[in-house]
Scaffold this active site. Structure first.
Site, PDB file in Angstrom:
ATOM      1  N   HIS A 186      -3.666  -6.299 -10.217  1.00 42.09           N
ATOM      2  CA  HIS A 186      -2.190  -5.687 -10.003  1.00 42.09           C
ATOM      3  C   HIS A 186      -1.170  -5.994 -11.123  1.00 42.09           C
ATOM      4  CE1 HIS A 186      -3.098  -4.222  -6.130  1.00 42.09           C
ATOM      5  NE2 HIS A 186      -3.918  -5.207  -5.933  1.00 42.09           N
ATOM      6  N   HIS A 239       0.895  -1.150   0.096  1.00 39.29           N
ATOM      7  CA  HIS A 239      -0.039  -0.055   0.023  1.00 39.29           C
ATOM      8  C   HIS A 239       1.135   1.368   0.110  1.00 39.29           C
ATOM      9  CE1 HIS A 239      -3.828  -2.175   1.538  1.00 39.29           C
ATOM     10  NE2 HIS A 239      -3.636  -2.448   0.501  1.00 39.29           N
TER      11      HIS A 239
END
Length: 426
Positions: A399, A258
């Protein structure tokens, strides 16, 4: 140092650009197997549907987003990808949508399409906004209506007094969980930036920018390890889930992936400020602060590379930087590579090019399964063995697929709009 690999430099290094293209195509082929009657399902490690999983909103959105991107790019199978994107739109507009109370169900039954979990989650709704924005850019019929519906539902989570999004409501939005999380807000930023580019609505960009600025402030106040969990008044809860540290969405401690994701989003936002606002001086000041924050956040995350093994980033660390969950997640290295690409592009600092190349090389030898079409191992131990501590199977390609595109596109506009712009210029 080797030949630069990013953006314009890919034109002088066609082998790397071609490799990214092939990896992306393989991922799309892998992801196409997730199609079901009512949307997209959870894939196991062999690339087949996992019968133990129903259809989850966030996965359906992420797969729809990827297929929309592929359809815009006009690859050899673009018609198939457009059809898959349209299938995702149909699922989101149909079985996933709550016609009575508004918003979108979190989980529906794989076989019947009936609601299984009717809670309303900001995290998943942010992905509806992202997917709908990409569908608009792909010009899939019905996308404009879905985006307006998604934005209206997503806005119900926004708390103006905090300028952040709440996390989880009951089906009728009458009860909100006693928890606030940075993860839902991170993907809200991603969705809002995409929606702003797709619609031209600058107020969506401004809302995203304020959230990024708040997240960077939280990180700066905590030594650049970003707190993930908060009270309803947005006070950090540093011990949250200490007893369940490997939680897939709310792990204890700092989540390294993150940090890279926020750094990249901050750089996208900084680039978006330039040329979009009449108050150029103020926009430049905010852009400069965002770039500084992105660099600090990413540099702190880089300190954890190989801290407990031969390369790779741990999933989480404690507030002193010691690994808590040692496993290597595929999405973490993907986000690190994407952030390195944008950091190099926006700063020109060769260290980010070197990291970009090094992290790709590590992924090639550990995470990307040779000879197995589109397969990225979702989770490895610190010593490289396959693990399923947090994630079972290989449920989606979001991703991994995005990081095949990010190095070849500018920092602004957002991904789908940039892909559409590139496609129109060909």
């Amino acid at each position: 140092m080797t030949t630069p690999l990013l953006l314009e430099a890919t034109k002088t290094d066609p082998a790397h650009a071609a490799w990214l293209e092939e990896v992306g195509k393989d991922l799309l082929e892998w992801g196409a197997a997730s199609r079901t009657e009512h949307g997209f399902g959870w894939l196991d490690s062999s690339g087949t549907l996992d019968p133990d999983h129903d259809l989850e909103l966030w996965i359906n959105c992420r797969m729809t987003h990827c297929f929309a991107l592929a359809s815009i790019r006009g690859t050899e199978s673009s018609r198939d990808y457009a059809e898959l994107a349209a299938h995702g739109l149909s699922a989101l507009s149909g079985a996933f949508h709550d016609d009575e109370h508004g918003g979108f169900y979190s989980i529906i039954a794989r076989k019947t399409g009936a609601p299984v979990d009717d809670s309303k989650q900001a995290y998943a709704h942010a992905f509806v906004v992202l997917a709908a924005s990409s569908l608009v850019e792909a010009q899939i019929p019905g996308a404009d209506e879905l985006l307006e519906t998604a934005l209206e539902a997503h806005a119900r989570f926004f708390e103006s007094e905090h300028e952040m999004f709440a996390d989880t409501y009951s089906r009728d939005f009458s009860n909100c969980e006693d928890y606030r999380g940075i993860n839902a807000n991170m993907h809200s930023v991603e969705g809002l930036l995409a929606a702003s580019a797709a619609t031209g609505r600058l107020e969506l960009f401004e809302r995203a920018a304020v959230i990024v600025e708040r997240a960077l402030a939280f990180a700066k106040g905590n030594g650049w390890f970003l707190p993930e969990h908060f009270t309803t008044a947005w006070e950090p809860r540093p011990d949250y889930n200490r007893e369940e540290p490997a939680h897939p969405f709310r792990p204890y401690g700092a989540t390294i992936g993150h940090s890279f994701e926020w750094a990249r989003l901050a750089l996208h936002t900084a680039a978006g400020f330039e040329g979009q606002f009449s108050d150029a001086t103020r926009a430049q000041e905010r852009a400069s602060a965002l770039r500084d924050g992105a660099l600090a956040l990413a540099e702190k995350a880089c300190e954890t590379w190989g801290i407990d093994g031969d390369g790779g980033f741990p999933y989480t660390v404690d507030w002193n930087g010691s690994p808590v969950v040692h496993e290597r997640m595929h999405w973490v290295v993907a986000e690190a590579i994407g952030a390195a690409a944008v950091l190099f592009r926006t700063s020109g600092d060769a260290v980010w090019e070197e990291r970009y190349e090094s992290w790709w090389q590590w992924a090639k030898t550990t995470t990307i399964v040779p000879g197995r079409l589109g397969s990225w191992v979702h989770e490895l131990t610190a010593t490289g063995e396959i693990s399923e501590t947090t994630w079972k199977g290989q449920p989606d390609i979001y991703h991994a697929y995005q990081v095949t595109l990010i190095p070849r596109l500018p920092a602004w506009p957002p991904l789908a709009h940039a892909v559409a712009t590139e496609a129109r210029s060909r």
